[in-house]
Design a protein around this motif. Structure first.
Motif, PDB file in Angstrom:
ATOM      1  N   PHE A 196       0.808  -1.221   0.000  1.00  0.00           N
ATOM      2  CA  PHE A 196       0.000   0.000   0.000  1.00  0.00           C
ATOM      3  C   PHE A 196       0.841   1.270   0.000  1.00  0.00           C
ATOM      4  N   ALA A 197       2.171   1.128  -0.087  1.00  0.00           N
ATOM      5  CA  ALA A 197       3.064   2.253   0.198  1.00  0.00           C
ATOM      6  C   ALA A 197       3.264   3.218  -0.961  1.00  0.00           C
ATOM      7  N   LYS A 198       2.786   2.890  -2.146  1.00  0.00           N
ATOM      8  CA  LYS A 198       2.875   3.784  -3.305  1.00  0.00           C
ATOM      9  C   LYS A 198       4.314   4.206  -3.581  1.00  0.00           C
ATOM     10  N   ILE A 199       5.214   3.243  -3.513  1.00  0.00           N
ATOM     11  CA  ILE A 199       6.632   3.519  -3.763  1.00  0.00           C
ATOM     12  C   ILE A 199       6.852   3.704  -5.258  1.00  0.00           C
ATOM     13  N   GLN A 200       7.588   4.761  -5.610  1.00  0.00           N
ATOM     14  CA  GLN A 200       7.866   5.070  -7.007  1.00  0.00           C
ATOM     15  C   GLN A 200       9.355   4.860  -7.303  1.00  0.00           C
ATOM     16  N   GLY A 223       0.575  16.291  13.005  1.00  0.00           N
ATOM     17  CA  GLY A 223       0.389  17.160  11.854  1.00  0.00           C
ATOM     18  C   GLY A 223       0.288  16.433  10.527  1.00  0.00           C
ATOM     19  N   PHE A 224       0.208  15.109  10.561  1.00  0.00           N
ATOM     20  CA  PHE A 224       0.059  14.358   9.317  1.00  0.00           C
ATOM     21  C   PHE A 224      -1.316  14.603   8.693  1.00  0.00           C
ATOM     22  N   GLU A 225      -1.365  14.469   7.381  1.00  0.00           N
ATOM     23  CA  GLU A 225      -2.596  14.726   6.625  1.00  0.00           C
ATOM     24  C   GLU A 225      -3.051  13.467   5.891  1.00  0.00           C
ATOM     25  N   ASN A 226      -4.299  13.477   5.448  1.00  0.00           N
ATOM     26  CA  ASN A 226      -4.872  12.372   4.655  1.00  0.00           C
ATOM     27  C   ASN A 226      -4.651  11.013   5.320  1.00  0.00           C
ATOM     28  N   ILE A 227      -4.933  10.960   6.619  1.00  0.00           N
ATOM     29  CA  ILE A 227      -4.758   9.715   7.376  1.00  0.00           C
ATOM     30  C   ILE A 227      -5.831   8.718   6.956  1.00  0.00           C
ATOM     31  N   THR A 228      -5.380   7.523   6.557  1.00  0.00           N
ATOM     32  CA  THR A 228      -6.292   6.513   6.015  1.00  0.00           C
ATOM     33  C   THR A 228      -5.920   5.146   6.565  1.00  0.00           C
ATOM     34  N   TYR A 279      -1.955   4.794   6.514  1.00  0.00           N
ATOM     35  CA  TYR A 279      -1.273   5.669   5.561  1.00  0.00           C
ATOM     36  C   TYR A 279      -1.485   7.114   5.995  1.00  0.00           C
ATOM     37  N   ALA A 280      -0.439   7.928   5.866  1.00  0.00           N
ATOM     38  CA  ALA A 280      -0.588   9.361   6.126  1.00  0.00           C
ATOM     39  C   ALA A 280       0.512  10.123   5.403  1.00  0.00           C
ATOM     40  N   GLU A 281       0.273  11.397   5.163  1.00  0.00           N
ATOM     41  CA  GLU A 281       1.207  12.236   4.397  1.00  0.00           C
ATOM     42  C   GLU A 281       1.706  13.407   5.236  1.00  0.00           C
ATOM     43  N   LYS A 282       2.954  13.776   5.005  1.00  0.00           N
ATOM     44  CA  LYS A 282       3.516  14.997   5.561  1.00  0.00           C
ATOM     45  C   LYS A 282       3.236  16.127   4.572  1.00  0.00           C
ATOM     46  N   GLY A 283       2.732  17.211   5.059  1.00  0.00           N
ATOM     47  CA  GLY A 283       2.382  18.314   4.184  1.00  0.00           C
ATOM     48  C   GLY A 283       3.594  18.926   3.494  1.00  0.00           C
ATOM     49  N   GLU A 311       9.502  11.216  15.069  1.00  0.00           N
ATOM     50  CA  GLU A 311      10.690  10.926  14.276  1.00  0.00           C
ATOM     51  C   GLU A 311      10.327  10.652  12.813  1.00  0.00           C
ATOM     52  N   ILE A 312       9.219   9.966  12.602  1.00  0.00           N
ATOM     53  CA  ILE A 312       8.765   9.711  11.233  1.00  0.00           C
ATOM     54  C   ILE A 312       8.515  11.041  10.517  1.00  0.00           C
ATOM     55  N   TYR A 313       7.866  11.954  11.207  1.00  0.00           N
ATOM     56  CA  TYR A 313       7.583  13.262  10.611  1.00  0.00           C
ATOM     57  C   TYR A 313       8.882  14.001  10.292  1.00  0.00           C
ATOM     58  N   ARG A 314       9.842  13.942  11.216  1.00  0.00           N
ATOM     59  CA  ARG A 314      11.126  14.635  11.022  1.00  0.00           C
ATOM     60  C   ARG A 314      11.875  14.100   9.809  1.00  0.00           C
ATOM     61  N   VAL A 315      11.877  12.794   9.637  1.00  0.00           N
ATOM     62  CA  VAL A 315      12.706  12.144   8.625  1.00  0.00           C
ATOM     63  C   VAL A 315      12.065  12.188   7.238  1.00  0.00           C
ATOM     64  N   LEU A 316      10.745  12.249   7.170  1.00  0.00           N
ATOM     65  CA  LEU A 316      10.079  12.337   5.871  1.00  0.00           C
ATOM     66  C   LEU A 316      10.346  13.686   5.208  1.00  0.00           C
ATOM     67  N   LYS A 317      10.483  13.657   3.891  1.00  0.00           N
ATOM     68  CA  LYS A 317      10.555  14.898   3.124  1.00  0.00           C
ATOM     69  C   LYS A 317       9.177  15.564   3.095  1.00  0.00           C
ATOM     70  N   PRO A 318       9.119  16.881   2.875  1.00  0.00           N
ATOM     71  CA  PRO A 318       7.814  17.500   2.612  1.00  0.00           C
ATOM     72  C   PRO A 318       7.133  16.787   1.441  1.00  0.00           C
ATOM     73  N   GLY A 319       5.863  16.465   1.618  1.00  0.00           N
ATOM     74  CA  GLY A 319       5.138  15.733   0.587  1.00  0.00           C
ATOM     75  C   GLY A 319       5.333  14.229   0.651  1.00  0.00           C
ATOM     76  N   GLY A 320       6.193  13.757   1.578  1.00  0.00           N
ATOM     77  CA  GLY A 320       6.399  12.310   1.739  1.00  0.00           C
ATOM     78  C   GLY A 320       5.260  11.664   2.505  1.00  0.00           C
ATOM     79  N   HIS A 321       5.284  10.352   2.582  1.00  0.00           N
ATOM     80  CA  HIS A 321       4.194   9.650   3.260  1.00  0.00           C
ATOM     81  C   HIS A 321       4.693   8.355   3.893  1.00  0.00           C
TER      82      HIS A 321
END
Length: 296
Positions: free
Chosen positions: A70-74, A220-225, A264-268, A166-176
Motif C-alpha cells: 500500500f506504500a505507493k513507492i515510485q 500534523g500528518f494529513e490524509n490519514i487513512t 497511511y498518512a502524508e507529511k504536508g 521521528e517519522i515526521y522529522r525524517v520524511l521529506k515534505p510531501g512524503g508519506h
C-alpha cells in the motif's frame, strides 16, 4: 508497566533469539515471542510469497501486514523501513524503488542487522543498507525519506508518540508512510498487559486504536487513512499460559478486540523533483542518494 529502557531490553534480547528461530515457529506464535500454537499456524503475519522482490531467507514470519503493498513507492524513491529485521520489506521496497532509489533499514538488534546485510550482499544490492539504531531516535537526517514503511514494530516501542515524531522529522515534505501495526479496542487483562513475553509478542505493547490515530493526527500528518484492518485471534493454547479457563472465557466474551491495521498518512508540503540519473549511473546500479543529502 516497566520502565522504557527495561522494555526495550526485553524486546532486544527476545528478538535476538527470534532471529535464530524458523519462520514456521514465529508465524505460529505471537510475533515469535510466545510458545507456538498447536491450533493455528498463521496468527498475525500476511503472506508475502507472491510479492515481487520477496526473498524467503529474509522472511522471519514476524509481520502483521503488507505495508509495502500500500506504500505507493515510485522509482527513485528513498524508502526507510522501521524495524527492518532480516530485510524482507526492504527488498520488496527495493524492487519498487528500482536501482534509481535508495532503501534504508533500521533495527536495534545486532543479529538482525547482520542477517539483513548478509541477505543484501547475497542479492548484490548496493542501494540497500541497514543501520543499527532505535526508531524513536533514528540514525538519519531530517527530510530524507520519500516513503517510510514498518511492519508490526511500533507496538514494541514504549514511546510511540516519539516514534511518530521521528517519522515526521525524517520524511521529506510531501512524503508519506504506510505502517502495519497491532492496536486494541478495549482493555487487555492485567495478566497479558504485564507479561514480558506478550509485550515482545506485539500484544501487550499495543495501544488503543483511537489513541494511535490521534498521535498521528496531533503530529500534523494529513490524509490519514486505514488501508487495511483485520482482527487478530490469540489461540486458547497460548492464552492458557497467562489466563485461567474463566479468564479466557471472559477475555473472549469481553469485547476486547486486537487488530492489525495498516495506516497511511502524508507529511504536508510540496514534493521536490528527484534528480535524474545519468545512463552510466543506471548501468552501475549507483544510488541517486548523494552524501550531502544525509541519506547515504
Amino acid at each position: 508497566m516497566k520502565e522504557e529502557q527495561e522494555l526495550k531490553n526485553i524486546v532486544r534480547e527476545r528478538y535476538a533469539k527470534i532471529a535464530e528461530q524458523g519462520k514456521a515457529e514465529n508465524a505460529a506464535s505471537c510475533c515469535g515471542a510466545t510458545t507456538p500454537s498447536n491450533k493455528v499456524y498463521n496468527i498475525m503475519m500476511d503472506d508475502y510469497s507472491g510479492t515481487d522482490g520477496y526473498l524467503e531467507d529474509a522472511d522471519l514470519g514476524l509481520g502483521c501486514g503488507l505495508p509495502t503493498q500500500f506504500a505507493k513507492i515510485q522509482k527513485g524513491d528513498t524508502v526507510i523501513d522501521l524495524g527492518s529485521g532480516a530485510g524482507n520489506d526492504c527488498f520488496v521496497a527495493r524492487h519498487e524503488a528500482g536501482i534509481e532509489g535508495k532503501v534504508i533499514g533500521i533495527d536495534f538488534t545486532p543479529i538482525m542487522i547482520e542477517k539483513a546485510r548478509a541477505n543484501a550482499e547475497k542479492l548484490g544490492y548496493n542501494n540497500v543498507e541497514f543501520r543499527e539504531g532505535d526508531i524513536d531516535n533514528m540514525p538519519v537526517n531530517e527530510n530524507v525519506a520519500d516513503v517510510i514503511v514498518s511492519n508490526c514494530v511500533l507496538n514494541l516501542v514504549p514511546n510511540k508518540k516519539k516514534v511518530i515524531g521521528e517519522i515526521y522529522r525524517v520524511l521529506k515534505p510531501g512524503g508519506h508512510f504506510s505502517i502495519s501495526d497491532i492496536v486494541l479496542v478495549g482493555e487487555l487483562p492485567n495478566e497479558l498487559q504485564e507479561d514480558a513475553e506478550m509485550y515482545a509478542g506485539c500484544v501487550a505493547g499495543a495501544i488503543q486504536k483511537s489513541e494511535y490515530l490521534q498521535y498521528i493526527q496531533d503530529q500534523g500528518f494529513e490524509n490519514i487513512t486505514i488501508q487495511k484492518e483485520k482482527p487478530i485471534q490469540i489461540p486458547e493454547d497460548i492464552l492458557s499460559k497467562y489466563l485461567s479457563a474463566k479468564g479466557i472465557q471472559d477475555f473472549n466474551n469481553g469485547g476486547t478486540g486486537i487488530y492489525s491495521i495498516t495506516v497511511y498518512a502524508e507529511k504536508g508540503g510540496a514534493k521536490a523533483q528527484k534528480p535524474k540519473l545519468k545512463l552510466s549511473e543506471l548501468q552501475t546500479g549507483s544510488s541517486c542518494c548523494e552524501p550531502s543529502s544525509g541519506c547515504c
